[in-house]
Motif scaffolding. Structure first.
Motif, short mmCIF file in Angstrom:
data_model
loop_
_atom_site.label_atom_id
_atom_site.label_comp_id
_atom_site.label_asym_id
_atom_site.label_seq_id
_atom_site.Cartn_x
_atom_site.Cartn_y
_atom_site.Cartn_z
N TYR A 17 -39.57 78.76 56.28
CA TYR A 17 -39.14 77.67 55.41
C TYR A 17 -38.76 76.44 56.23
CZ TYR A 17 -36.78 75.19 51.59
OH TYR A 17 -36.41 74.27 50.67
N HIS A 18 -39.34 75.30 55.90
CA HIS A 18 -39.09 74.02 56.57
C HIS A 18 -39.36 74.08 58.08
CE1 HIS A 18 -37.97 70.76 54.01
NE2 HIS A 18 -37.06 71.46 53.35
N GLN A 19 -40.35 74.87 58.47
CA GLN A 19 -40.74 74.93 59.88
C GLN A 19 -42.03 74.14 60.08
OE1 GLN A 19 -38.57 76.39 62.23
NE2 GLN A 19 -37.42 76.19 60.32
N THR B 165 -43.04 76.17 52.48
CA THR B 165 -41.86 75.45 51.96
C THR B 165 -42.06 75.06 50.51
OG1 THR B 165 -41.40 74.56 54.17
CG2 THR B 165 -40.36 73.45 52.30
N TRP C 269 -30.24 83.48 52.79
CA TRP C 269 -30.47 82.20 53.45
C TRP C 269 -29.56 82.00 54.67
CZ3 TRP C 269 -34.72 79.71 53.07
CH2 TRP C 269 -35.48 79.76 51.90
N SER D 223 -31.58 82.15 57.72
CA SER D 223 -32.71 81.23 57.81
C SER D 223 -32.68 80.39 59.09
CB SER D 223 -32.72 80.30 56.59
OG SER D 223 -33.61 79.23 56.78
N TRP E 59 -34.02 77.54 59.41
CA TRP E 59 -33.75 76.16 59.00
C TRP E 59 -32.28 75.94 58.69
CZ3 TRP E 59 -32.64 74.30 53.82
CH2 TRP E 59 -32.63 72.91 53.73
N SER F 68 -30.23 75.57 61.77
CA SER F 68 -30.50 74.37 62.57
C SER F 68 -29.73 73.18 61.99
CB SER F 68 -32.00 74.07 62.58
OG SER F 68 -32.41 73.61 61.30
N ASP G 201 -31.09 70.55 60.96
CA ASP G 201 -31.91 69.89 59.95
C ASP G 201 -31.44 70.17 58.54
OD1 ASP G 201 -33.49 68.96 62.03
OD2 ASP G 201 -34.91 70.63 61.90
N ALA G 202 -30.72 71.26 58.34
CA ALA G 202 -30.27 71.63 57.00
C ALA G 202 -29.13 70.76 56.49
CB ALA G 202 -29.85 73.09 56.97
#
Length: 254
Positions: free
Chosen positions: A134-136, A143, A164, A167, A169, A172, A174-175
């Protein structure tokens, strides 16, 4: 006496012709229905297909599309062969009917096989797909599929929202402090709504998205299997009528 037998044979042939013509018209309509089911599976549900490791679900749909196209062509050919009373065309028509019969049985069998192994596949692969991809980078299709899945089925995470936490993402930067993706939210239009994972804010569904997606695909596999096997069974009558008409016609001179 001979004239009476010829008349009876002619009447029998006419009845067979109209039976076969009616069958071909219905068969042509059925081909459109088969193709529509396969196309809908591929076009409308292609996002969910990307979340599955096995390709059997997609292959079953492609087989139905192929069978639907052949059915529609075969229906037209069958009408021509019936009214022109050409044994050669009837032979070609019978072979095409047999090919479609085998294709639809194959689609039904594949759907049944996948029906048996679907739950295990989802348990083994869906969670890993969601938390790892997800979101990679270069995983935009995953995604998009996950967001669509969580919004359409009102679920969050593979088993529950706590999934989650693992996860890549979410861990990281970025979330942006989200605990879950915004697609888990009951009101996803609110920016960064995924920061708060309280039941009043996000979907808390028993069994998570695995149960929701599993039930959806199981229901759709039943449709694919029923359509494929059902029409294949009807074709047996078409092949029977074709054989009867073929035998009632005189052999063509060479």
């Amino acid at each position: 006496m001979g004239l009476k037998e010829d008349k009876q044979e002619t009447c029998g042939t006419i009845c067979l012709k109209y039976l076969l013509f009616t069958f071909n018209f219905l068969f042509w309509l059925a081909g459109g229905a088969v193709m529509a089911v396969g196309t809908w599976t591929i076009v409308e549900k292609s996002d969910y297909i990307s979340l599955l490791s096995s390709k059997i679900y997609a292959v079953s749909a492609y087989i139905l599309i192929m069978a639907g196209v052949i059915v529609m062509v075969t229906g037209v050919l069958g009408c021509c062969a019936t009214f022109k009373e050409q044994r050669r065309l009837l032979r070609v028509y019978f072979v095409l009917l047999l090919c479609v019969f085998l294709l639809e049985i194959l689609a039904g069998v594949l759907a049944y096989i996948y029906y048996q192994q679907l739950n295990e596949e989802l348990k083994e692969n869906l969670r890993e797909t969601m938390v790892q991809k997800y979101h990679q980078p270069e995983q935009d299709h995953v995604t998009k599929a996950v967001d669509k899945l969580q919004q359409e089925f009102k679920c969050c995470g593979s088993n529950n929202s706590s999934d989650w936490a693992d996860s890549v993402w979410i861990r990281s930067g970025d979330a942006q402090r989200r605990a879950v993706p915004d697609s888990c939210c009951k009101s996803p239009v609110i920016q960064l709504c995924g920061e708060r994972d309280h039941p009043s804010n996000i979907y808390k569904v028993e069994g998570g998205c695995i149960s929701k997606l599993g039930n959806f695909i199981l229901n759709h596999l039943q449709i694919i299997g029923a359509v494929g096997v059902g029409i294949a069974c009807v074709q047996i009558f078409g092949m029977f009528f074709t054989c009867c008409l073929y035998r009632s016609l005189k052999a063509e001179p060479y």
